[in-house]
Write a protein that holds these residues in place. Structure first.
Motif, PDB file in Angstrom:
ATOM      1  N   LYS A  70      -2.472   8.104  -3.609  1.00 44.42           N
ATOM      2  CA  LYS A  70      -2.660   8.972  -4.598  1.00 44.42           C
ATOM      3  C   LYS A  70      -4.061   8.611  -5.316  1.00 44.42           C
ATOM      4  N   SER A  76       0.717  -1.260   0.058  1.00 45.14           N
ATOM      5  CA  SER A  76       0.027   0.079  -0.060  1.00 45.14           C
ATOM      6  C   SER A  76       0.932   1.224  -0.150  1.00 45.14           C
ATOM      7  N   ALA A  87      -3.165   3.199 -16.080  1.00 52.41           N
ATOM      8  CA  ALA A  87      -3.355   3.881 -14.755  1.00 52.41           C
ATOM      9  C   ALA A  87      -4.269   2.861 -13.974  1.00 52.41           C
ATOM     10  N   LEU A 103       5.001  -0.686 -10.308  1.00 53.49           N
ATOM     11  CA  LEU A 103       4.008   0.142  -9.546  1.00 53.49           C
ATOM     12  C   LEU A 103       2.539  -0.449  -9.625  1.00 53.49           C
ATOM     13  N   LEU A 104       2.125  -0.659 -10.893  1.00 51.80           N
ATOM     14  CA  LEU A 104       0.877  -1.035 -10.770  1.00 51.80           C
ATOM     15  C   LEU A 104       0.682  -2.569 -10.985  1.00 51.80           C
ATOM     16  N   ALA A 161       1.674   3.294  -2.370  1.00 54.29           N
ATOM     17  CA  ALA A 161       1.433   4.445  -3.066  1.00 54.29           C
ATOM     18  C   ALA A 161      -0.141   4.781  -2.678  1.00 54.29           C
ATOM     19  N   LEU A 210      -2.527   6.639 -10.245  1.00 52.67           N
ATOM     20  CA  LEU A 210      -1.252   5.849 -10.044  1.00 52.67           C
ATOM     21  C   LEU A 210      -0.834   5.534 -11.555  1.00 52.67           C
ATOM     22  N   ASP A 221       9.566   2.832 -12.168  1.00 55.85           N
ATOM     23  CA  ASP A 221       8.202   2.546 -11.556  1.00 55.85           C
ATOM     24  C   ASP A 221       7.452   1.292 -12.061  1.00 55.85           C
ATOM     25  N   TYR A 232      -2.180  -4.345  -9.103  1.00 55.79           N
ATOM     26  CA  TYR A 232      -3.314  -4.110  -9.493  1.00 55.79           C
ATOM     27  C   TYR A 232      -3.814  -4.967 -10.925  1.00 55.79           C
ATOM     28  N   GLN A 288      -7.650   6.184  -7.990  1.00 52.98           N
ATOM     29  CA  GLN A 288      -7.799   5.685  -6.564  1.00 52.98           C
ATOM     30  C   GLN A 288      -8.784   6.759  -5.701  1.00 52.98           C
TER      31      GLN A 288
END
Lengths: 504, 504
Positions: free
Chosen positions: A34, A29, A66, A47-48, A31, A37, A44, A51, A69
């Motif tokens: 924001k 968690s 992207a 980063l995703l 990030a 994202l 990065d 998800y 959130q």
């Protein structure tokens, strides 16, 4: 006592400590704060990932740009309006614990995560009516309710990560279904944002309200194709004063069916779970040495399962002495009558949790065995276990290497009280599926349909099973489903390519 | 035992003898066999009266030309197709026991009665899953199930006449709601004929089936405006091995609220009914000398009610000794703590039925008092009885003659466990309502809305309350309801002028 004024509280349910062990690891968690994202460079690139991929590594979004959130319903409405006007496709996502790929994009859809909408809005301790945001994690809600003497009406292996909005969107079943029934009964109200940003306030907190169509029902189990659930109002049940957990071993599935009837009769209204674990499933879980679990009916040897079948029985009641008497009478009758071969009742909470782990960790253990073909089906008890046996036989006849140490493993478990079987077939990850395995697993769901079962008892359709919809529902019924979709999301921006079959 | 093969039976549920007393007289069935019922001359002028008027004489169809009584789904489909093509309006009707005029034509609609579709299609005694036609009478289904060890999940005063299709169409609540929950949870499947004659086969017999939208839900409580329910599949609960009924007297509504909490805690999972009867309601029922009922807490005198409030408590459980112990402990605690002033537990079935009659016959007794303004509302317990008190006070302040012997009577009763109040105001039939009465009753539902209640907890909207829909649901929500109607019945032939407000 006597205080049934609605008391409004605003703690984040994140803040409460979760009780019990979680079978599935929580998403990172870092990030979390924001609104948008999106990777900004090579550093990065992961980063995703929490998800865009699911925990079983079966589903992966090819090019999700992207993750959104939002923190409020207004933000959800604004984002959807923006996307709707521009024909941008959106995949609503809860805890990303689904097993049919329903929350993972198919192409370049953006993900709308509800994780930041995790506030409890109100709880009325006199009536047991909870109102909260969709992103509240199931286990945290359950832990939050306990001091008030209530529990959540559902429980499932993914409880540590799954969110109530996702539970409702997928009409999750799980371990307490037998006792507290379907979410169609316990959800009292919903707030839903439609594809074009319109907000439907159906957030009733009344047990009974027959004014107009019960519209919220159509969003329960719609897998995010008709709207985004942002808030949920739920009737939650009182926490039982006494819980007992027993494990019994049985010599045949015929005995299992006898024990189902006997348990219903003897335990009546206190019966809260009746789970099947077959010997293969027991062996896989007990075989994970690092977990330190043992089969309490295996004696000191730690050898392979002494019974072909196990049943986990749970009671939840208001009188400990009464409940114990009922459970003891059941086990005595079942042992004397030769229905069960052996049995044990947990003597404390720790023992009860150990027994539950033998059931709850089966899917996690199977993931360690390899790539898993998961089947979640409803079948009449008369055909229930025949599916597992047929699958095993067909693989053996096809010459597939089976069993421990690199073979294909076939396990059967699930919710006996609801006629809901989970059949898992694991294949070592090193190589693609042998053709014989592909052939056998492709025949599972047709067999289920031939035997008047459901090809998706509780996991939903998502990507995995959408093609089966026209085979299990009539043309007229599928036509009306499509009409609902067309009416509520005419541009088809919500969760495209899922749930509804392609031949539109 | 162990036999869960679906067993198919084809007896008419008319053939089984109904158990228990029915509060509402059955419709005459002399012309039951005919597909089309229409008066052929002056001798026949009363032929349609059982269908065109309701038992409270509040609703009356001005010029209904005929009653259709199909025996099969195919006939229903054919009749609707015929009507749809010719823009003929149709009112679906079950047992004609509704209280909001939902089943009575407004103009020259034909009535489509489901009374002749009264066959039980199948019952699986292992799983408790019943499939039957819509016209089966609730009480007869309940009696039919008893030898198999099951009961219907709902029970209401109109049980001797009301039909399961009508129950589902109106999302009936009733006396067992507290224990077995909403029909949205216990209905497993429906067969529905749409306005244009298309048949939707959603007649699942599975406890869990997450394949596609749960379309059947939208027809539950739609009051026949979206389609005609022709068959129902239901999860029915096991008959309790032990039932106890108690009546307690209480000194204030504050004590009633305390007793609600205490009963929930002490009786837990065996609590199956928790009904309120106020002193005025008790006096009206006991005052019907011909019925021979007495208030068991009134002593030998037979005088007026010694308590302002009564609660009827029922338990349904699987262990008689355990259940008795729990009930005794509750009553002891409640008496010792001064929560209740007096109490009695029925010692046999006859006594239990006598106590139930004190509650179930209130609406029938009120009909004998005069023309009754009936209110069926949900209210938080904090505001629950204040509505009855305010109504009484407002009438007294307005100088209305109140009480026995020709006055206006105001009684409050209902389902405490579900926060569902029935407020009845009877006015002598001899003259029209005094203006003060009209003024006071017109303020009841606005007061309910101000106090966050529902203007229709379980009776529905029909003709009586359709105007309230836009006041209780948002524009967006009502808009989507209208969209559903438009999609499923674009010509608006089904139950026109009901349910949806006029300002379309």
């Amino acid at each position: 006592m006597g205080n049934d004024q609605a008391s409004t509280m605003k703690p984040s349910c994140d803040a409460s400590s979760a009780g019990g062990a979680s079978a599935i690891p929580r998403s990172p968690s870092s990030a979390a704060g924001k609104l948008l994202l999106a990777p900004s460079g090579p550093d990065d690139e992961n980063l995703l990932v929490p998800y865009t991929q699911d925990w079983t590594h079966k589903w992966k979004a090819p090019q999700c740009p992207a993750v959104l959130q939002p923190r409020t319903t207004g933000q959800v409405a604004g984002l959807l309006r923006h996307c709707y006007e521009r024909d941008l496709h959106v995949v609503p996502q809860g805890g990303n614990t689904g097993l049919v790929g329903g929350g993972i994009p198919l192409a370049n859809e953006v993900i709308l995560s509800l994780a930041n909408m995790n506030q409890i809005i109100s709880f009325d301790a006199a009536s047991g009516i909870l109102v909260c945001e969709a992103g509240c994690v199931l286990e945290e809600l359950d832990a939050w309710l306990r001091p008030y003497g209530y529990i959540m009406p559902l429980d499932l292996g993914a409880k540590g990560s799954c969110q109530i909005g996702g539970n409702v969107s997928t009409n999750a079943g799980g371990l307490r279904f037998l006792r507290y029934g379907s979410l169609h009964g316990s959800v009292l109200g919903l707030e839903v944002v439609l594809a074009d940003g319109r907000v439907l306030d159906m957030l009733s907190t009344l047990r009974k309200d027959n004014t107009g169509l019960d519209l919220k029902q159509i969003f329960i189990g719609a897998e995010g194709t008709l709207g985004v659930i942002t808030k949920v109002s739920l009737q939650v049940p009182p926490a039982p004063a006494a819980v007992q957990v027993a494990l019994v071993g049985l010599e045949s599935f015929e005995k299992v069916r006898e024990m189902v009837m006997l348990s219903k009769r003897k335990l009546g209204e206190i019966l809260s779970a009746m789970e099947l674990v077959d010997a293969a499933a027991m062996d896989v879980v007990v075989g994970k040495a690092a977990w330190g679990l043992r089969n309490p009916l295996a004696g000191g040897s730690g050898a392979n399962s002494p019974f072909p079948f196990y049943m986990l029985l749970e009671t939840s009641g208001s009188g400990e002495a009464h409940d114990r008497e009922k459970m003891e009478e059941l086990l005595e009758t079942a042992l004397d009558g030769g229905v069960v071969g052996d049995g044990t009742v947990a003597q404390d909470l720790a023992q009860a949790q150990e027994i539950w782990k033998l059931r709850e960790l089966i899917p996690v253990a199977m993931e360690e065995e390899g790539r898993v073909h998961k089947f979640d089906v409803s079948l009449p008890l008369s055909a229930f276990y025949a599916l597992v046996e047929r699958t095993r036989e067909a693989l053996e006849e096809g010459g597939v290497v089976m069993g421990e140490g690199g073979g294909v493993r076939v396990v059967g478990y699930g919710h006996l009280g609801d006629s809901n079987l989970h059949l898992n077939v694991s294949v070592p990850r090193e190589a693609p599926d042998p053709p014989e395995v592909s052939r056998v697993v492709s025949r599972v769901l047709p067999w289920v349909m031939e035997h008047k079962g459901s090809v998706s008892a509780e996991h939903g359709l998502g990507q995995l099973k959408k093609a089966y919809l026209p085979q299990t529902k009539s043309k007229e019924v599928v036509g009306v489903m499509r009409g609902m979709k067309k009416m509520l999301d005419p541009k088809g921006i919500l969760n495209p390519g899922k749930f509804f079959p392609d031949d539109a």
